[in-house]
Design a protein around this motif. Structure first.
Motif, PDB file in Angstrom:
ATOM      1  N   PHE A 126       9.433  38.172 -33.136  1.00 19.46           N
ATOM      2  CA  PHE A 126       8.594  37.039 -33.532  1.00 19.46           C
ATOM      3  C   PHE A 126       9.236  35.707 -33.147  1.00 19.46           C
ATOM      4  O   PHE A 126       8.567  34.790 -32.680  1.00 19.46           O
ATOM      5  N   PHE A 127      10.548  35.618 -33.363  1.00 18.92           N
ATOM      6  CA  PHE A 127      11.270  34.376 -33.061  1.00 18.92           C
ATOM      7  C   PHE A 127      11.182  34.047 -31.569  1.00 18.92           C
ATOM      8  O   PHE A 127      10.924  32.907 -31.187  1.00 18.92           O
ATOM      9  N   VAL A 128      11.407  35.053 -30.718  1.00 19.04           N
ATOM     10  CA  VAL A 128      11.339  34.839 -29.269  1.00 19.04           C
ATOM     11  C   VAL A 128       9.923  34.455 -28.851  1.00 19.04           C
ATOM     12  O   VAL A 128       9.728  33.520 -28.060  1.00 19.04           O
ATOM     13  N   ASP A 129       8.913  35.158 -29.377  1.00 19.34           N
ATOM     14  CA  ASP A 129       7.521  34.837 -29.056  1.00 19.34           C
ATOM     15  C   ASP A 129       7.188  33.396 -29.436  1.00 19.34           C
ATOM     16  O   ASP A 129       6.598  32.645 -28.642  1.00 19.34           O
ATOM     17  N   GLY A 130       7.564  33.020 -30.659  1.00 19.92           N
ATOM     18  CA  GLY A 130       7.237  31.681 -31.137  1.00 19.92           C
ATOM     19  C   GLY A 130       7.989  30.592 -30.410  1.00 19.92           C
ATOM     20  O   GLY A 130       7.395  29.609 -29.936  1.00 19.92           O
ATOM     21  N   ALA A 131       9.293  30.744 -30.275  1.00 21.03           N
ATOM     22  CA  ALA A 131      10.118  29.708 -29.653  1.00 21.03           C
ATOM     23  C   ALA A 131       9.797  29.553 -28.166  1.00 21.03           C
ATOM     24  O   ALA A 131       9.714  28.437 -27.649  1.00 21.03           O
TER      25      ALA A 131
END
Length: 353
Positions: free
Chosen positions: A25-30
């Motif tokens: 999720f962090f990679v997708d969002g950032a």
């Protein structure tokens, strides 16, 4: 006793799930926010994605350094690096031959070997990593990142656009293959990723999941090691924790190799190992305070094995094809089995006699 043991094993598994999905999720969002800001996909890859795939190791490191004994940190770093090369690259090479670019052979791999050797040397002398040694590691990573950003700006705009187009096409094809309710859910998720507000939410949620998962992993792993099995936390870090925090790299690399995107499989591992040593090790030493980050005999052995693994992939890509082939992959998997057999035999020999 049995109930507590089962609960901690369950919490350990939950922690791993939170780490892996939280990093996702962090990679997708950032990366989505970065694209909205018109940052190139290559720079996103060497910054956001590189740190994102190492987020589980980083979270475990900070939690253990600040609130624990720090005994999981070195084992987690070295265990993850060994698994990344011997297991993940090994499996990927068996699935599909892995080409290695010229810049990787001449720059990235030698840099990985030097940082692996530096990590062993700094840890061996004095038996701990002091805060200033951690600062050296972090500064080295910043230099490496600056180099990557400079190299990225020299690449043509056409190459970057082509790389982005390939990624988009693969995602579309992967989505079309999945049917049913899960396919609709995934399609809805991909559509929401075009919204800035949703990107911000999944970035924050992903970070919270990583931190929470790290707390569960550290607490549960320490209980399992000390109270349930009666072995040192570092052995658990070299095995269970290292494998769990390497799951993002495992999924990314093997999936990329199966799809034929072999450059991602190789670059992901090399970049992750460099980040593990310099960022995770550096931050761990900085957060450990005055007592330093412990570096035991097991750490020395594992550090030398990690260094050997780096030399092995360096030597594997200098043949006529300049590729890491199936034979090299089988050698890596054999080395992994031999290493863990040695770790457990050595541990029980020292503690039972």
């Amino acid at each position: 006793m049995v109930g507590t043991a089962v609960l901690n094993i369950f919490l350990l598994l939950v922690g791993f799930v939170l780490l892996v999905k939280g990093a996702d999720f962090f990679v997708d969002g950032a990366s989505g926010i970065a694209k909205k800001l018109k940052v190139s996909s290559f720079i996103i890859g060497v910054t956001v994605v590189a740190i994102g795939t190492s987020a589980p190791e980083l979270a475990v490191t900070v939690v253990d350094a600040v609130g624990g004994s720090g005994e999981l940190i070195v084992g987690n770093i070295l265990g993850s690096n060994i698994i990344n090369i011997f297991l993940i690259l090994g499996v990927s090479a068996v699935v599909c031959e892995l080409p290695v670019e010229k810049t990787t052979r001449f720059i990235d791999l030698p840099f990985l070997i030097v940082t692996s050797a530096l990590f062993v040397v700094l840890g061996y002398f004095g038996g701990t990593f002091e805060w200033w040694e951690g600062l050296i590691l972090v500064l080295l990573y910043l230099v490496f990142m600056v180099y990557n950003v400079v190299m990225a700006t020299r690449q043509s705009k056409i190459s970057l656009e082509q790389a982005s187009a390939v990624c988009v096409n693969e995602n579309v094809e992967a989505t079309e293959e999945i049917r049913g309710w899960y396919g609709r859910l995934k399609s809805g998720y991909e559509n929401l990723k075009t919204k800035v507000w949703f990107l911000i939410i999944i970035t924050v949620v992903g970070l919270a999941m990583v931190v929470g998962g790290a707390q569960l992993v550290v607490t549960s792993a320490q209980y399992i090691a000390e109270d349930l099995i009666g072995i040192s936390p570092e052995i658990v870090a070299l095995t269970v924790v290292a494998f769990g925090t390497s799951l993002p790299e495992l999924v990314t690399s093997v999936s990329a190799a199966r799809k034929g995107d072999v450059g991602i499989a190789t670059g992901n591992i090399i970049g992750s190992n460099i980040a593990n040593i310099l960022v995770i090790g550096g931050v761990g030493a900085l957060c450990s305070g005055a007592h330093g980050l412990p570096f035991s005999t097991e750490g020395l052995v594992s550090g030398l094995v990690s260094l050997f693994a780096s030399v092995l992939i360096f030597g594997s890509c200098w043949g006529k094809s300049k590729n890491i082939g199936k034979i090299a992959g089988i050698i890596m998997l054999t080395c992994l089995i031999g290493y863990y057999v040695f770790v457990f035999i050595n541990y029980y020999a020292l503690h039972l006699y």
